[in-house]
Scaffold this motif. Structure first.
Motif, PDB file in Angstrom:
ATOM      1  N   ILE A 176       0.843  -1.197   0.000  1.00  0.00           N
ATOM      2  CA  ILE A 176       0.000   0.000   0.000  1.00  0.00           C
ATOM      3  C   ILE A 176       0.879   1.248   0.000  1.00  0.00           C
ATOM      4  O   ILE A 176       1.824   1.352   0.778  1.00  0.00           O
ATOM      5  CB  ILE A 176      -0.910   0.028   1.244  1.00  0.00           C
ATOM      6  CG1 ILE A 176      -1.969  -1.076   1.162  1.00  0.00           C
ATOM      7  CG2 ILE A 176      -1.574   1.390   1.415  1.00  0.00           C
ATOM      8  CD1 ILE A 176      -2.756  -1.250   2.444  1.00  0.00           C
ATOM      9  N   ILE A 177       0.562   2.171  -0.885  1.00  0.00           N
ATOM     10  CA  ILE A 177       1.148   3.509  -0.842  1.00  0.00           C
ATOM     11  C   ILE A 177       0.237   4.364   0.028  1.00  0.00           C
ATOM     12  O   ILE A 177      -0.924   4.608  -0.308  1.00  0.00           O
ATOM     13  CB  ILE A 177       1.261   4.122  -2.257  1.00  0.00           C
ATOM     14  CG1 ILE A 177       2.184   3.284  -3.149  1.00  0.00           C
ATOM     15  CG2 ILE A 177       1.748   5.570  -2.173  1.00  0.00           C
ATOM     16  CD1 ILE A 177       3.631   3.288  -2.713  1.00  0.00           C
ATOM     17  N   ASN A 178       0.741   4.806   1.171  1.00  0.00           N
ATOM     18  CA  ASN A 178      -0.038   5.607   2.107  1.00  0.00           C
ATOM     19  C   ASN A 178       0.243   7.080   1.815  1.00  0.00           C
ATOM     20  O   ASN A 178       1.361   7.560   2.018  1.00  0.00           O
ATOM     21  CB  ASN A 178       0.350   5.267   3.544  1.00  0.00           C
ATOM     22  CG  ASN A 178      -0.642   5.798   4.551  1.00  0.00           C
ATOM     23  OD1 ASN A 178      -1.847   5.692   4.354  1.00  0.00           O
ATOM     24  ND2 ASN A 178      -0.144   6.361   5.644  1.00  0.00           N
ATOM     25  N   PHE A 179      -0.779   7.800   1.327  1.00  0.00           N
ATOM     26  CA  PHE A 179      -0.547   9.162   0.830  1.00  0.00           C
ATOM     27  C   PHE A 179      -1.593  10.140   1.361  1.00  0.00           C
ATOM     28  O   PHE A 179      -2.773   9.865   1.419  1.00  0.00           O
ATOM     29  CB  PHE A 179      -0.596   9.164  -0.699  1.00  0.00           C
ATOM     30  CG  PHE A 179      -0.515  10.542  -1.304  1.00  0.00           C
ATOM     31  CD1 PHE A 179       0.674  11.248  -1.297  1.00  0.00           C
ATOM     32  CD2 PHE A 179      -1.637  11.140  -1.873  1.00  0.00           C
ATOM     33  CE1 PHE A 179       0.750  12.519  -1.846  1.00  0.00           C
ATOM     34  CE2 PHE A 179      -1.561  12.406  -2.433  1.00  0.00           C
ATOM     35  CZ  PHE A 179      -0.374  13.102  -2.416  1.00  0.00           C
ATOM     36  N   GLY A 180      -1.152  11.322   1.726  1.00  0.00           N
ATOM     37  CA  GLY A 180      -2.031  12.433   2.104  1.00  0.00           C
ATOM     38  C   GLY A 180      -1.236  13.733   1.917  1.00  0.00           C
ATOM     39  O   GLY A 180      -0.032  13.737   2.090  1.00  0.00           O
ATOM     40  N   ASP A 181      -1.820  14.789   1.490  1.00  0.00           N
ATOM     41  CA  ASP A 181      -3.236  14.992   1.345  1.00  0.00           C
ATOM     42  C   ASP A 181      -3.535  15.234  -0.130  1.00  0.00           C
ATOM     43  O   ASP A 181      -2.760  15.884  -0.819  1.00  0.00           O
ATOM     44  CB  ASP A 181      -3.642  16.189   2.188  1.00  0.00           C
ATOM     45  CG  ASP A 181      -5.126  16.505   2.170  1.00  0.00           C
ATOM     46  OD1 ASP A 181      -5.891  15.788   1.515  1.00  0.00           O
ATOM     47  OD2 ASP A 181      -5.520  17.480   2.817  1.00  0.00           O
ATOM     48  N   SER A 182      -4.688  14.785  -0.593  1.00  0.00           N
ATOM     49  CA  SER A 182      -4.984  14.864  -2.025  1.00  0.00           C
ATOM     50  C   SER A 182      -5.870  16.047  -2.388  1.00  0.00           C
ATOM     51  O   SER A 182      -6.294  16.164  -3.538  1.00  0.00           O
ATOM     52  CB  SER A 182      -5.668  13.566  -2.474  1.00  0.00           C
ATOM     53  OG  SER A 182      -6.822  13.327  -1.683  1.00  0.00           O
ATOM     54  N   TYR A 183      -6.171  16.960  -1.435  1.00  0.00           N
ATOM     55  CA  TYR A 183      -7.046  18.087  -1.776  1.00  0.00           C
ATOM     56  C   TYR A 183      -6.389  18.960  -2.845  1.00  0.00           C
ATOM     57  O   TYR A 183      -5.224  19.324  -2.742  1.00  0.00           O
ATOM     58  CB  TYR A 183      -7.357  18.924  -0.533  1.00  0.00           C
ATOM     59  CG  TYR A 183      -8.315  20.053  -0.814  1.00  0.00           C
ATOM     60  CD1 TYR A 183      -9.548  19.809  -1.413  1.00  0.00           C
ATOM     61  CD2 TYR A 183      -7.991  21.361  -0.495  1.00  0.00           C
ATOM     62  CE1 TYR A 183     -10.430  20.834  -1.686  1.00  0.00           C
ATOM     63  CE2 TYR A 183      -8.875  22.405  -0.752  1.00  0.00           C
ATOM     64  CZ  TYR A 183     -10.094  22.142  -1.352  1.00  0.00           C
ATOM     65  OH  TYR A 183     -10.968  23.157  -1.619  1.00  0.00           O
ATOM     66  N   ILE A 184      -7.180  19.289  -3.872  1.00  0.00           N
ATOM     67  CA  ILE A 184      -6.717  19.968  -5.087  1.00  0.00           C
ATOM     68  C   ILE A 184      -5.316  19.467  -5.470  1.00  0.00           C
ATOM     69  O   ILE A 184      -4.398  20.230  -5.709  1.00  0.00           O
ATOM     70  CB  ILE A 184      -6.793  21.514  -4.966  1.00  0.00           C
ATOM     71  CG1 ILE A 184      -6.045  22.061  -3.745  1.00  0.00           C
ATOM     72  CG2 ILE A 184      -8.236  21.973  -4.948  1.00  0.00           C
ATOM     73  CD1 ILE A 184      -5.966  23.599  -3.723  1.00  0.00           C
ATOM     74  N   GLY A 185      -5.215  18.136  -5.525  1.00  0.00           N
ATOM     75  CA  GLY A 185      -3.915  17.495  -5.716  1.00  0.00           C
ATOM     76  C   GLY A 185      -3.602  17.082  -7.137  1.00  0.00           C
ATOM     77  O   GLY A 185      -2.541  16.493  -7.381  1.00  0.00           O
ATOM     78  N   TRP A 186      -4.513  17.367  -8.094  1.00  0.00           N
ATOM     79  CA  TRP A 186      -4.242  17.058  -9.497  1.00  0.00           C
ATOM     80  C   TRP A 186      -4.644  18.269 -10.332  1.00  0.00           C
ATOM     81  O   TRP A 186      -5.784  18.722 -10.284  1.00  0.00           O
ATOM     82  CB  TRP A 186      -5.022  15.826  -9.967  1.00  0.00           C
ATOM     83  CG  TRP A 186      -4.676  15.437 -11.375  1.00  0.00           C
ATOM     84  CD1 TRP A 186      -5.275  15.876 -12.529  1.00  0.00           C
ATOM     85  CD2 TRP A 186      -3.614  14.571 -11.802  1.00  0.00           C
ATOM     86  NE1 TRP A 186      -4.673  15.325 -13.628  1.00  0.00           N
ATOM     87  CE2 TRP A 186      -3.659  14.516 -13.214  1.00  0.00           C
ATOM     88  CE3 TRP A 186      -2.654  13.830 -11.114  1.00  0.00           C
ATOM     89  CZ2 TRP A 186      -2.749  13.746 -13.958  1.00  0.00           C
ATOM     90  CZ3 TRP A 186      -1.754  13.059 -11.851  1.00  0.00           C
ATOM     91  CH2 TRP A 186      -1.810  13.024 -13.254  1.00  0.00           C
ATOM     92  N   ASN A 187      -3.710  18.807 -11.112  1.00  0.00           N
ATOM     93  CA  ASN A 187      -3.969  20.000 -11.910  1.00  0.00           C
ATOM     94  C   ASN A 187      -4.444  19.587 -13.304  1.00  0.00           C
ATOM     95  O   ASN A 187      -3.652  19.238 -14.173  1.00  0.00           O
ATOM     96  CB  ASN A 187      -2.702  20.856 -12.007  1.00  0.00           C
ATOM     97  CG  ASN A 187      -2.987  22.243 -12.572  1.00  0.00           C
ATOM     98  OD1 ASN A 187      -3.705  22.390 -13.550  1.00  0.00           O
ATOM     99  ND2 ASN A 187      -2.413  23.261 -11.943  1.00  0.00           N
ATOM    100  N   TYR A 188      -5.769  19.617 -13.497  1.00  0.00           N
ATOM    101  CA  TYR A 188      -6.338  19.206 -14.782  1.00  0.00           C
ATOM    102  C   TYR A 188      -5.966  20.160 -15.905  1.00  0.00           C
ATOM    103  O   TYR A 188      -5.834  19.745 -17.061  1.00  0.00           O
ATOM    104  CB  TYR A 188      -7.860  19.112 -14.678  1.00  0.00           C
ATOM    105  CG  TYR A 188      -8.345  18.027 -13.744  1.00  0.00           C
ATOM    106  CD1 TYR A 188      -8.402  16.700 -14.151  1.00  0.00           C
ATOM    107  CD2 TYR A 188      -8.758  18.337 -12.446  1.00  0.00           C
ATOM    108  CE1 TYR A 188      -8.855  15.702 -13.292  1.00  0.00           C
ATOM    109  CE2 TYR A 188      -9.207  17.348 -11.581  1.00  0.00           C
ATOM    110  CZ  TYR A 188      -9.246  16.035 -12.007  1.00  0.00           C
ATOM    111  OH  TYR A 188      -9.684  15.049 -11.155  1.00  0.00           O
ATOM    112  N   ARG A 189      -5.779  21.435 -15.580  1.00  0.00           N
ATOM    113  CA  ARG A 189      -5.409  22.392 -16.633  1.00  0.00           C
ATOM    114  C   ARG A 189      -4.015  22.075 -17.166  1.00  0.00           C
ATOM    115  O   ARG A 189      -3.816  21.965 -18.379  1.00  0.00           O
ATOM    116  CB  ARG A 189      -5.471  23.824 -16.092  1.00  0.00           C
ATOM    117  CG  ARG A 189      -5.177  24.886 -17.167  1.00  0.00           C
ATOM    118  CD  ARG A 189      -5.276  26.295 -16.598  1.00  0.00           C
ATOM    119  NE  ARG A 189      -6.615  26.596 -16.129  1.00  0.00           N
ATOM    120  CZ  ARG A 189      -7.617  26.988 -16.914  1.00  0.00           C
ATOM    121  NH1 ARG A 189      -7.434  27.109 -18.224  1.00  0.00           N
ATOM    122  NH2 ARG A 189      -8.808  27.250 -16.399  1.00  0.00           N
TER     123      ARG A 189
END
Length: 404
Positions: A176-189
């Motif tokens: 398991i990759i334990n990851f935080g935090d993903s809020y606004i974590g991917w820039n679609y633009r």
């Protein structure tokens, strides 16, 4: 703790999903590592594996986690979520619940299974049978968001730091990759996915169907004239920061916009539905609108003749009550909200998701300047948007490149 099936959610799984989408193409070309799982969350909740931050901040984390898992070529463990403290709405890390309390996880599995069958999905923090956990550096939401391949590189670097590699991970030797935090974590633009992958992922995450059915009980009220009304999302609750747009500014600018709508409409447009968690704020706005000839409704007065349904709504948690009103705002003929509210931004996006051009880039952002996460408008506050969907804009953080 595996999620329990929800009968109201399961009942909608006969609906077909598109065979070929931008999402299905992305999943087909992704190189997947069987046995690798991504568990991303906000380090909230009983076991520090929940998402928190309020309803739509948490929803953004679920959608982002899906995109990150695909980038990493990993399965996903959908995290648990936390509720607000009903006595202190600013405290969003209260009781730990499964995500299907708010969203239709059965439909998510159905839709992702049709468009991205390569993505394996576990629910509600389900780590059963997996002992190896690879920790990663904690991310702040202010950190740069990921885009194409950067999260995959982040995962590989984290595995290397933990003296392992993809070659060592298999179905029988999972990790398991334990990851935080993903809020606004991917820039679609920056990823070039504003009108493609973002749209596809948005559509697989629906709100809990039972709550949407309660919403239909409101929207079918004859007073709302089959959608021929002005929907208003008013933020006047105790948790609303004044620098996000005061309730007074909202009321004044909304009223100006509503008068424009009423004068330009080809038919009488005097019916208003106000969504707000604070009844006194609704009443204050009603007192401004009624002398001008507006008929003002809210969930309380519309459900007054349906006491059993009203009792169900009143028994809901704060954020669940927001979901009950969501569909009415999306379906309104005209609508106004405030851009600094993630619910308003979600409603605006949902109302325009099938438009050819991105709503925010076309109608809201022109003439503004963005620096880092902050966007400044020529006039703040003011109303911007299309003919039917308007937002009160105010200088401050702009999350839309990574939202919803």
């Amino acid at each position: 703790m595996p999620a329990k099936p929800d009968a109201s959610n399961v009942a909608h799984l006969t609906e077909s999903v598109p065979d070929v989408t931008s999402l299905s193409k992305l999943c087909s070309k992704t190189t997947w590592t069987e046995g690798l799982w991504l568990h991303c969350h906000s380090f909230c909740g009983e076991n520090n594996t929940s998402i928190c931050g309020g309803l739509n901040n948490a929803r953004n984390r679920v959608q982002t986690c899906l995109r990150l898992a695909i980038d990493a070529g990993a399965g996903i463990i959908i995290p648990s979520a936390t509720t607000r403290d009903e006595e202190n709405l600013l405290k969003t890390d209260s009781k730990t619940v499964c995500a299907d309390t708010f969203w239709n996880m059965d439909y998510l599995q159905h839709a992702m299974g049709g468009q991205c069958p390569q993505l394996e999905i576990r629910m509600c923090d389900d780590r059963r049978g997996i002992e190896r956990v690879i920790e990663t550096p904690r991310r702040s939401y202010l950190d740069a968001a990921h885009k194409n391949t950067t999260f995959r590189q982040f995962v590989d670097a984290s595995m290397e730091a933990n003296m392992t590699s993809r070659a060592e991970i298999t179905v029988t030797n999972p990790a398991i990759i334990n990851f935080g935090d993903s809020y606004i974590g991917w820039n679609y633009r920056e990823a070039g996915e504003l009108t493609t992958i973002r749209k596809d992922l948005f559509k697989v995450i629906r709100f809990n169907q039972h709550l949407l059915d309660l919403s239909s009980s409101i929207s079918k009220s004859p007073e709302l004239q089959q959608g021929a009304f002005i929907g208003v999302h008013l933020r006047g609750e105790s948790d609303w920061p004044a620098d996000f747009g005061t309730v007074t500014d909202q009321m004044n600018l909304y009223l100006e916009e509503m008068e424009v709508i009423r004068k330009s409409a080809e038919y009488p447009m005097n019916t208003v539905y106000i969504s707000c968690g604070d009844q006194s704020a609704i009443q204050t706005f009603r007192d401004k609108l009624s002398p001008l000839g507006y008929e003002v409704y809210d969930k309380w007065n519309l459900l007054a003749k349906k006491p059993e349904i009203l009792a169900q709504v009143e028994a809901l948690a704060f954020d669940q009550k927001g979901i009950v009103e969501y569909q009415n705002l999306v379906q309104a003929r005209f609508w106004v909200g405030v851009v600094t509210s993630s619910m308003s931004s979600l409603v605006a996006y949902a109302r325009t998701v099938d438009d050819k051009e991105d709503y925010f880039s076309t109608y809201v952002f022109p003439g503004s300047v963005k620096s880092g996460l902050n966007r400044n408008y020529q006039v703040s506050p003011s109303m911007k948007g299309s003919e039917t969907t308007k937002l009160m804009v105010i200088n401050g953080v702009d999350i839309m490149d990574a939202f919803p």
